[in-house]
Write an enzyme that holds these catalytic residues in place. Structure first.
Site, PDB file in Angstrom:
ATOM      1  CG  ASP A  25      -0.316  -0.334   2.526  1.00 13.64           C
ATOM      2  OD1 ASP A  25       0.922  -0.328   2.617  1.00 13.64           O
ATOM      3  OD2 ASP A  25      -1.061  -0.599   3.488  1.00 13.64           O
TER       4      ASP A  25
ATOM      5  CG  ASN B 148      -9.075   0.324  10.922  1.00 15.51           C
ATOM      6  OD1 ASN B 148      -8.174  -0.465  10.608  1.00 15.51           O
ATOM      7  ND2 ASN B 148      -9.460   1.302  10.129  1.00 15.51           N
TER       8      ASN B 148
ATOM      9  CG  HIS C 249      -6.083  -1.259   8.212  1.00 19.68           C
ATOM     10  ND1 HIS C 249      -6.072   0.094   8.527  1.00 19.68           N
ATOM     11  CD2 HIS C 249      -4.838  -1.681   8.519  1.00 19.68           C
ATOM     12  CE1 HIS C 249      -4.886   0.423   8.993  1.00 19.68           C
ATOM     13  NE2 HIS C 249      -4.113  -0.635   9.003  1.00 19.68           N
TER      14      HIS C 249
ATOM     15  CD  GLU D  90      -8.681   2.220   6.528  1.00 23.30           C
ATOM     16  OE1 GLU D  90      -8.502   1.301   7.353  1.00 23.30           O
ATOM     17  OE2 GLU D  90      -8.418   3.414   6.769  1.00 23.30           O
TER      18      GLU D  90
HETATM   19  P1  PGA Z   1       1.234  -1.421  13.191  1.00 23.87           P
HETATM   20  O1  PGA Z   1       0.332  -1.278  11.906  1.00 23.87           O
HETATM   21  O2  PGA Z   1       2.103  -2.606  12.965  1.00 23.87           O
HETATM   22  O3  PGA Z   1       2.008  -0.149  13.259  1.00 23.87           O
HETATM   23  O4  PGA Z   1       0.309  -1.616  14.350  1.00 23.87           O
HETATM   24  C1  PGA Z   1      -0.349  -2.395  11.433  1.00 23.87           C
HETATM   25  C2  PGA Z   1      -1.259  -1.975  10.306  1.00 23.87           C
HETATM   26  O5  PGA Z   1      -1.863  -0.896  10.364  1.00 23.87           O
HETATM   27  O6  PGA Z   1      -1.381  -2.758   9.357  1.00 23.87           O
END
Ligand code: PGA
Length: 259
Positions: free
Chosen positions: A79, A148, A150, A155
């Site tokens: 992404d 959340n 994702h 999302e």
């Molecule tokens: P993080 O992010 O490892 O910083 O918690 C994970 C994500 O948003 O995919």
């Protein structure tokens, strides 16, 4: 090491609970090394964020020790913020270049970057999918779990059929990104992300999760009915091709599912 991990099947999924984030990184690195040794010209995807840092540290150390050679491997990014080029310090690609792509020795011609600055994002996303398909798809996708739910930047609202596309970020993801966002510019409200349908075609998917802040979301991901509200839950459609490696803190709400 081994006594700290418990593996079990739930819904046919392999869930491995390990002592801490460092062990999670070592176990995920084992899978990558296995994949690269079996197929040096394999096609990989790895995540950005805090979660993969111990995993990258381990892989880079193994490469330095000569235990793995990424020179024939392809790397597809998951992404990127829409409109950000890889030379921008806040770009996810830029971050991944520093954290993994360069130190792992992924060769420039085998780095597949999300075309987030294309004037025609839809056509560029389709071309990205075609590039991946021409190489036979992903051999291994290592992914993280967003707070959340994702996965990549799919999302809430993202379904299992989704492909690489432009997506509007939720307020929660924008706040999360702000933690890594130096400077005055606002976090972009849009991103381009590989789709869940794209990830589901990978020959193997490894979901890495650490920390108690992810415990409830991991429980929803693995134990609640699969739902667009928790896009990562759709990864379960991969069945035996999905492995989950979670540290004890992240696995804290799974109850007997991992016993
Ligand atoms: P993080 O992010 O490892 O910083 O918690 C994970 C994500 O948003 O995919």
């Amino acid at each position: 090491m081994v006594e700290s991990s418990r593996a079990s099947a739930h819904d046919g999924l392999a869930i491995e609970v390990v002592a801490d984030a460092a062990e999670m990184g070592r176990r995920a690195a084992d899978v990558v090394v296995e994949t690269v040794i079996a197929k040096p010209a394999c096609v990989l995807a790895v995540p950005t964020g805090t979660t993969p840092l111990p995993f990258f540290t381990e892989l880079i150390a193994r490469r330095r020790r000569g235990e793995v050679d990424f020179s024939a491997a392809h790397l597809f990014c998951l992404d990127e913020y829409l409109g950000l080029s890889p030379d921008r310090p806040n770009s996810l690609t830029h971050w991944l270049m520093d954290a993994f792509i360069e130190p792992a020795g992924i060769t420039p011609e085998r780095r597949h970057l999300i075309p987030a600055t294309s004037p025609d994002p839809e056509a560029a996303a389709a071309a990205y999918e075609a590039d991946l398909a021409a190489l036979g798809g992903l051999d291994l996708a290592v992914v993280g779990l967003g707070p959340n739910g994702h996965v990549a930047y799919n999302e809430p609202g993202s379904g299992p059929e989704t492909r690489t596309r432009v997506i509007e970020l939720t307020a929660e993801s924008i706040t999360q990104a702000g933690a890594y966002w130096p400077g005055e510019d606002p976090v972009p409200g849009w991103a381009m992300t590989m789709g869940i349908g794209t990830l589901l075609e990978a020959k193997r998917i490894v979901l890495i999760v650490s920390g108690d802040s992810k415990a409830e979301m991991l429980r929803r991901t693995l134990l609640d009915p699969m739902d667009d509200d928790v896009p990562a839950s759709w990864l379960r459609l991969a069945g035996g091709r999905l492995s989950v490696i979670a540290d004890r803190d992240a696995a804290g709400a799974l109850g007997t599912a991992t016993d």
